[in-house]
Design a protein around this motif. Structure first.
Motif, PDB file in Angstrom:
ATOM      1  N   GLY A 177     -19.765  36.435  33.014  1.00 53.18           N
ATOM      2  CA  GLY A 177     -20.672  36.799  32.707  1.00 53.18           C
ATOM      3  C   GLY A 177     -22.134  36.931  31.278  1.00 53.18           C
ATOM      4  O   GLY A 177     -20.721  36.533  30.536  1.00 53.18           O
ATOM      5  N   LEU A 178     -23.234  36.778  31.119  1.00 52.48           N
ATOM      6  CA  LEU A 178     -23.774  36.442  30.101  1.00 52.48           C
ATOM      7  C   LEU A 178     -24.720  38.196  29.854  1.00 52.48           C
ATOM      8  O   LEU A 178     -25.470  38.452  30.877  1.00 52.48           O
ATOM      9  CB  LEU A 178     -24.823  35.487  29.965  1.00 52.48           C
ATOM     10  N   LEU A 179     -24.688  38.215  28.956  1.00 59.03           N
ATOM     11  CA  LEU A 179     -26.090  39.196  28.306  1.00 59.03           C
ATOM     12  C   LEU A 179     -26.300  38.828  27.260  1.00 59.03           C
ATOM     13  O   LEU A 179     -25.538  38.688  25.819  1.00 59.03           O
ATOM     14  CB  LEU A 179     -25.020  40.234  28.957  1.00 59.03           C
ATOM     15  N   ASP A 180     -27.066  40.157  26.986  1.00 60.69           N
ATOM     16  CA  ASP A 180     -27.960  38.917  25.823  1.00 60.69           C
ATOM     17  C   ASP A 180     -27.195  39.792  24.445  1.00 60.69           C
ATOM     18  O   ASP A 180     -27.328  41.688  24.835  1.00 60.69           O
ATOM     19  CB  ASP A 180     -29.238  40.136  25.400  1.00 60.69           C
ATOM     20  N   GLU A 181     -27.264  39.802  23.694  1.00 61.75           N
ATOM     21  CA  GLU A 181     -26.827  40.718  21.643  1.00 61.75           C
ATOM     22  C   GLU A 181     -27.500  41.799  22.137  1.00 61.75           C
ATOM     23  O   GLU A 181     -26.951  43.292  21.250  1.00 61.75           O
ATOM     24  CB  GLU A 181     -27.138  39.448  21.058  1.00 61.75           C
ATOM     25  N   SER A 182     -28.564  42.186  21.825  1.00 63.79           N
ATOM     26  CA  SER A 182     -29.388  42.832  21.882  1.00 63.79           C
ATOM     27  C   SER A 182     -28.937  44.119  22.489  1.00 63.79           C
ATOM     28  O   SER A 182     -29.360  45.351  22.582  1.00 63.79           O
ATOM     29  CB  SER A 182     -31.187  42.742  21.690  1.00 63.79           C
ATOM     30  N   SER A 183     -28.343  43.638  23.136  1.00 58.82           N
ATOM     31  CA  SER A 183     -27.808  44.987  23.862  1.00 58.82           C
ATOM     32  C   SER A 183     -26.680  45.896  23.503  1.00 58.82           C
ATOM     33  O   SER A 183     -26.334  47.126  24.508  1.00 58.82           O
ATOM     34  CB  SER A 183     -26.616  44.636  25.487  1.00 58.82           C
ATOM     35  N   PHE A 184     -26.260  45.447  22.375  1.00 59.73           N
ATOM     36  CA  PHE A 184     -25.758  46.485  21.262  1.00 59.73           C
ATOM     37  C   PHE A 184     -26.368  46.509  19.974  1.00 59.73           C
ATOM     38  O   PHE A 184     -27.489  45.651  19.602  1.00 59.73           O
ATOM     39  CB  PHE A 184     -24.042  45.556  21.142  1.00 59.73           C
ATOM     40  N   ASP A 185     -25.475  46.767  19.422  1.00 59.96           N
ATOM     41  CA  ASP A 185     -25.759  47.518  17.909  1.00 59.96           C
ATOM     42  C   ASP A 185     -26.087  46.339  16.942  1.00 59.96           C
ATOM     43  O   ASP A 185     -24.631  45.522  17.358  1.00 59.96           O
ATOM     44  CB  ASP A 185     -25.210  48.538  17.396  1.00 59.96           C
ATOM     45  N   ARG A 186     -26.340  46.211  15.677  1.00 58.50           N
ATOM     46  CA  ARG A 186     -26.285  44.880  15.081  1.00 58.50           C
ATOM     47  C   ARG A 186     -24.603  44.769  14.590  1.00 58.50           C
ATOM     48  O   ARG A 186     -24.748  43.705  14.189  1.00 58.50           O
ATOM     49  CB  ARG A 186     -26.951  45.084  13.738  1.00 58.50           C
ATOM     50  N   ALA A 187     -23.919  45.697  14.339  1.00 52.00           N
ATOM     51  CA  ALA A 187     -22.586  45.775  13.802  1.00 52.00           C
ATOM     52  C   ALA A 187     -22.078  45.354  14.774  1.00 52.00           C
ATOM     53  O   ALA A 187     -20.970  44.499  14.342  1.00 52.00           O
ATOM     54  CB  ALA A 187     -21.785  47.554  13.074  1.00 52.00           C
ATOM     55  N   PHE A 188     -21.572  45.358  16.075  1.00 50.06           N
ATOM     56  CA  PHE A 188     -21.449  44.909  17.411  1.00 50.06           C
ATOM     57  C   PHE A 188     -21.361  43.200  17.372  1.00 50.06           C
ATOM     58  O   PHE A 188     -20.393  42.377  17.496  1.00 50.06           O
ATOM     59  CB  PHE A 188     -21.728  45.566  18.604  1.00 50.06           C
ATOM     60  N   GLY A 189     -22.603  43.194  17.021  1.00 48.03           N
ATOM     61  CA  GLY A 189     -22.947  41.107  16.864  1.00 48.03           C
ATOM     62  C   GLY A 189     -22.155  40.814  15.666  1.00 48.03           C
ATOM     63  O   GLY A 189     -21.830  39.564  15.844  1.00 48.03           O
ATOM     64  N   ARG A 190     -22.339  41.622  14.654  1.00 49.19           N
ATOM     65  CA  ARG A 190     -21.683  40.287  13.245  1.00 49.19           C
ATOM     66  C   ARG A 190     -20.599  40.328  13.057  1.00 49.19           C
ATOM     67  O   ARG A 190     -19.393  40.233  13.001  1.00 49.19           O
ATOM     68  CB  ARG A 190     -22.384  41.065  12.047  1.00 49.19           C
ATOM     69  N   TYR A 191     -19.911  41.557  13.580  1.00 52.95           N
ATOM     70  CA  TYR A 191     -18.290  41.357  14.251  1.00 52.95           C
ATOM     71  C   TYR A 191     -17.725  40.098  14.891  1.00 52.95           C
ATOM     72  O   TYR A 191     -16.938  39.639  14.502  1.00 52.95           O
ATOM     73  CB  TYR A 191     -17.753  43.056  14.290  1.00 52.95           C
ATOM     74  N   TYR A 192     -18.251  41.008  16.402  1.00 54.31           N
ATOM     75  CA  TYR A 192     -18.052  40.085  17.147  1.00 54.31           C
ATOM     76  C   TYR A 192     -17.979  38.458  17.769  1.00 54.31           C
ATOM     77  O   TYR A 192     -17.839  37.332  18.114  1.00 54.31           O
ATOM     78  CB  TYR A 192     -18.156  40.312  18.339  1.00 54.31           C
ATOM     79  N   GLY A 193     -19.680  38.310  16.678  1.00 54.52           N
ATOM     80  CA  GLY A 193     -19.948  36.258  17.276  1.00 54.52           C
ATOM     81  C   GLY A 193     -19.503  35.699  16.415  1.00 54.52           C
ATOM     82  O   GLY A 193     -19.612  34.847  17.176  1.00 54.52           O
TER      83      GLY A 193
END
Length: 400
Positions: free
Chosen positions: A177-193
């Motif tokens: 699956g693929l989903l947009d980073e914007s589906s999560f808060d900024r902290a989530f993207g910065r940690y898992y990115g």
């Protein structure tokens, strides 16, 4: 015949990444190349995140494809999590992860429109002394000096030329699956990115990673997350149901994403909370339309017959754990173009290509089987194949 091989006409069956790399390299070597792709729709929609390697970038350069800072997102390491979602291991490893669609577009630019035809489904392969040709479902025929079968896991070229060589189902599937980073808060993207995240237990493995956005953007907030969820799936009691669409048609080996029954996707979302760490269960629940990939492999003994050579997934199918499908196609293309450049005859070049690539096919398939063996039917009664140590999975997965 001695000396430099006279460049002839190469017919490439399959216009995906492997076929494009091989076709572009031979074009640059002076061959008359025609690439034939069976699909008529959006080829770019295939695939998700691709683990890149030095050899893949070398193949891009040889093909004349662009390599720049936007080619993919850089991961800094791999982290494993337990059932509660806590970190239990980390392996520092820098790697670029690229979206399939971006790699496809970069390669497609290297092959002129006149040399690429879509909607050309191969029906027959013709071979004879000093020649090889293709016949298509529309009745048209083409003749050339060399046929390259780069038409994927269920290759028509392989089926006709190597009927003894068939992919075998491995006992599990991958939901993707693929989903947009914007589906999560900024902290989530910065940690898992920056991470490739892993969860593994008997019968389950979940991998989570960042890729470019739908517009190829690497800007924070505009990227996408991709996942693979490997699930043990019995070949007779479970897989046929997953491959049966809303109209009751059971597909032979895989099912087009739009035809997956909504009930199967709803079930996947329901069980995610019971089987995955909380943060990954939420990823599955938020993904708009997961799609299914049954896992097969094929360990070939030969990839050349007459003036026909197999390349990429048509030649060898290694389970995705090694992250080497596109890498192997790239190395195949380099090996084939180099052999044709150096040999004094097409036959000699193809024998050299086969001798070079078959041992590598065996190595990749064997390694992938080792990494994925614990997923093979582990939910069947009495099965007790242990999961590899987390340290081994973090270190060895996705490295070719």
């Amino acid at each position: 015949m001695t000396g430099r091989l006279k460049r002839g006409r190469a017919l490439v069956a399959g216009g995906s990444l492997g076929g494009l790399m091989a076709g572009a390299m031979l074009l640059r070597e002076g061959w008359d190349v025609q690439v034939y792709e069976r699909a008529t729709g959006d080829v770019e929609s295939r695939g998700a995140g691709i683990a890149t390697h030095t050899e893949l970038f070398e193949a891009f350069r040889r093909a004349g494809a662009r390599i720049d800072d936007q080619i993919g997102s850089t991961l800094t390491g791999r982290t494993a999590f337990d059932r509660d979602g806590a970190e239990i291991g980390h392996y520092a490893h820098s790697q670029v992860l690229s979206p399939w669609s971006l790699l496809y577009r970069r390669l497609r630019e290297t092959v002129p429109a006149a040399a690429y035809q879509s909607g050309k489904e191969v029906r027959c392969v013709h071979v004879g002394p000093g020649e090889a040709g293709l016949e298509f479902a529309d009745g048209s025929k083409v003749e050339g000096d060399l046929v390259i079968g780069a038409d994927g896991v269920w290759s028509t070229v392989r089926e006709q030329m190597f009927p003894e060589s068939l992919p075998v189902y491995c006992g599990y599937v991958a939901w993707r699956g693929l989903l947009d980073e914007s589906s999560f808060d900024r902290a989530f993207g910065r940690y898992y990115g920056p991470l490739q995240s892993l969860y593994a237990e008997h019968g389950e493995q979940f991998i989570f990673h960042m890729v470019n956005g739908a517009d190829d953007s690497l800007e924070e907030g505009r990227r996408r997350f991709g996942f693979l969820w490997y699930r043990s799936t019995d070949a007779t009691s479970e897989l046929p149901a997953l491959l049966t669409d809303e109209h009751g048609v059971t597909h032979a080996h895989s099912i087009p994403p739009p035809k997956i029954q909504r009930a199967h996707i709803d079930h996947l979302r329901r069980i995610a909370g019971d089987l995955l760490p909380p943060q990954f269960a939420e990823v599955v629940r938020r993904t708009p339309r997961p799609f299914l990939q049954p896992i097969y492999d094929l360990r070939p003994e030969a990839i050349v017959r007459g003036r026909v050579a197999l390349l990429g997934d048509a030649a060898c199918v290694a389970r995705p754990h090694v992250g080497a499908g596109v890498l192997k196609a790239a190395c195949d293309a380099i090996s084939l173009s180099q052999a044709l450049k150096e040999a004094s005859s097409i036959e000699a070049a193809l024998m050299k290509y086969q001798a070079d690539r078959v041992p590598e096919c065996h190595r990749l398939v064997d390694k992938a089987r080792h990494l994925g063996s614990y997923l093979e039917g582990t939910r069947r009664k009495g099965s007790s194949v242990p999961v590899l140590p987390i340290e081994d999975l973090l270190r060895d997965s996705g490295r070719g």
